[in-house]
Design an enzyme around this catalytic site. Structure first.
Site, PDB file in Angstrom:
ATOM      1  N   LYS A  10       0.704  -1.076   0.019  1.00 24.01           N
ATOM      2  CA  LYS A  10      -0.076  -0.131  -0.009  1.00 24.01           C
ATOM      3  C   LYS A  10       0.917   1.320   0.050  1.00 24.01           C
ATOM      4  O   LYS A  10       1.919   1.138   0.522  1.00 24.01           O
ATOM      5  CB  LYS A  10      -1.083   0.333   1.233  1.00 24.01           C
ATOM      6  CG  LYS A  10      -0.291   0.143   2.578  1.00 24.01           C
ATOM      7  CD  LYS A  10       0.034   1.438   3.048  1.00 24.01           C
ATOM      8  CE  LYS A  10       0.847   1.440   4.380  1.00 24.01           C
ATOM      9  NZ  LYS A  10       1.574   2.741   4.561  1.00 24.01           N
ATOM     10  N   ASP A 136      -3.089  -1.660   9.609  1.00 25.85           N
ATOM     11  CA  ASP A 136      -3.080  -1.529   8.019  1.00 25.85           C
ATOM     12  C   ASP A 136      -3.412  -3.029   7.541  1.00 25.85           C
ATOM     13  O   ASP A 136      -3.791  -3.029   6.436  1.00 25.85           O
ATOM     14  CB  ASP A 136      -1.403  -1.377   7.373  1.00 25.85           C
ATOM     15  CG  ASP A 136      -1.018   0.085   7.626  1.00 25.85           C
ATOM     16  OD1 ASP A 136      -1.764   1.052   7.867  1.00 25.85           O
ATOM     17  OD2 ASP A 136      -0.037   0.154   7.770  1.00 25.85           O
TER      18      ASP A 136
END
Ligand code: ATP
Length: 294
Positions: A10, A136
């Site tokens: 990401k 996350d």
């Protein structure tokens, strides 16, 4: 019997960071994007729990623990699985690079374990397990482009009309995420309680226009990351001079990512930065969240 799941790195297109909360976490308002750099995680039944790791030459494999502290093994503990497993990681996501490589492995291990044993747990169960493992990890399951609130774990997909080209420059030496947050606290002791909202970024994503997106990129951890690693500031300037629309530190760094206007634009920036950096990659986003390969 084994199952292999692929999970993406990401980047944070927007990372608004609020003052540290009572529980020590920082309130975040972030926009994640999954980009085409992947770890593949294979979970197999085994006599004892273990982890093995291979990966790209630029990945610091020595920095990945192979004991019970590996987050992929911790994911299996969180899933309350019976029996023991071998978890094999094939890593392309830089370690301690601000790209959530460990989180991707955790998400992949959760999904692989679920499918290996035919559990087919609903998404909300997997997402709750993911949130307990790290801020996350839920996004790594969801992928695409998504807003993250709370400490980043409350994820909601958002409209993204673009197919964005990124140049990715990992660093030889990782940067500890807690260290960057501690430095944020030192630099900004009066940070607002509520983190900055993405606002303009959401419109830019919906427009699909790279120039608009470039203008709207925002990372509150960039200043502390550059203060700890001044060479990152020079790298960003160099990438922008080479034609990138905008360079930013990815999450807590030290990886830097450069938004380009097209594939050709990305190749030009890659060529220029390759003169001063051993490892320069290109990636596109958004891409899918954790998914079964085999
Ligand atoms: P984030 O962007 O979520 O802050 P990061 O990308 O900066 O994370 P990771 O690659 O997730 O950092 O690794 C952070 C630390 O976690 C490593 O330095 C390592 O000690 C530990 N770790 C545990 N499991 C793993 C794993 N499967 N892969 C990589 N690192 C792991």
């Amino acid at each position: 019997m084994s199952t292999t799941v692929r999970a993406a790195a990401k980047i944070n297109l927007h990372l608004g960071v609020g003052r540290a909360r009572e529980d020590g976490f920082h309130a975040l308002d972030t926009v994640y994007q999954a980009i085409s750099l992947y770890d593949d995680v294979t979970v197999s039944d085994a006599a004892v729990d273990s982890v093995s790791v291979t990966g790209a030459a630029y990945v610091d494999l020595a920095g990945v623990p192979t004991d019970g502290s590996n987050i992929a093994l911790r994911a299996l503990a969180e899933a309350a699985c019976s029996g023991s497993h071998l978890v094999h990681l094939v890593k392309s996501i830089p370690v301690a690079g601000g790209m959530a490589g460990g989180s991707a492995d955790a998400a992949a291990a959760l999904l692989a374990h679920d499918r290996l044993h035919g559990l087919d747990q609903p998404d909300d169960v997997l997402l709750a397990q993911a949130a307990r493992l790290g801020s996350d990890v839920p996004f790594s399951l969801v992928g695409g482009t998504a807003r993250g609130r709370g400490r980043g774990e409350l994820v909601e997909p958002i409209a993204d009309s673009g197919s964005w080209w990124w140049v990715v420059v990992p660093s030889d030496v990782g940067l500890s995420t807690p260290e960057v947050y501690r430095h944020f606290d030192r630099l900004f002791p009066h940070a607002p309680e509520r983190p900055a909202e993405p606002g303009e970024l959401l419109t830019a994503l919906a427009s699909g226009e790279p120039v608009r997106l470039a203008r709207a990129l925002h990372n509150d951890l960039q200043a502390p990351a550059i203060d700890l690693r001044p060479e990152l500031g020079a790298l960003i300037e160099r990438g922008e001079t080479a034609g990138a629309l905008r360079g930013i530190v990815s999450g807590s760094g030290p990886t830097c990512v450069f938004l380009c206007d097209s594939r050709d634009g990305a190749m030009e920036v890659l060529a220029e930065l390759s003169e001063v950096h051993d490892v320069v990659l290109t990636a596109t986003g958004p891409v899918a969240g954790a998914h079964v390969l085999a």
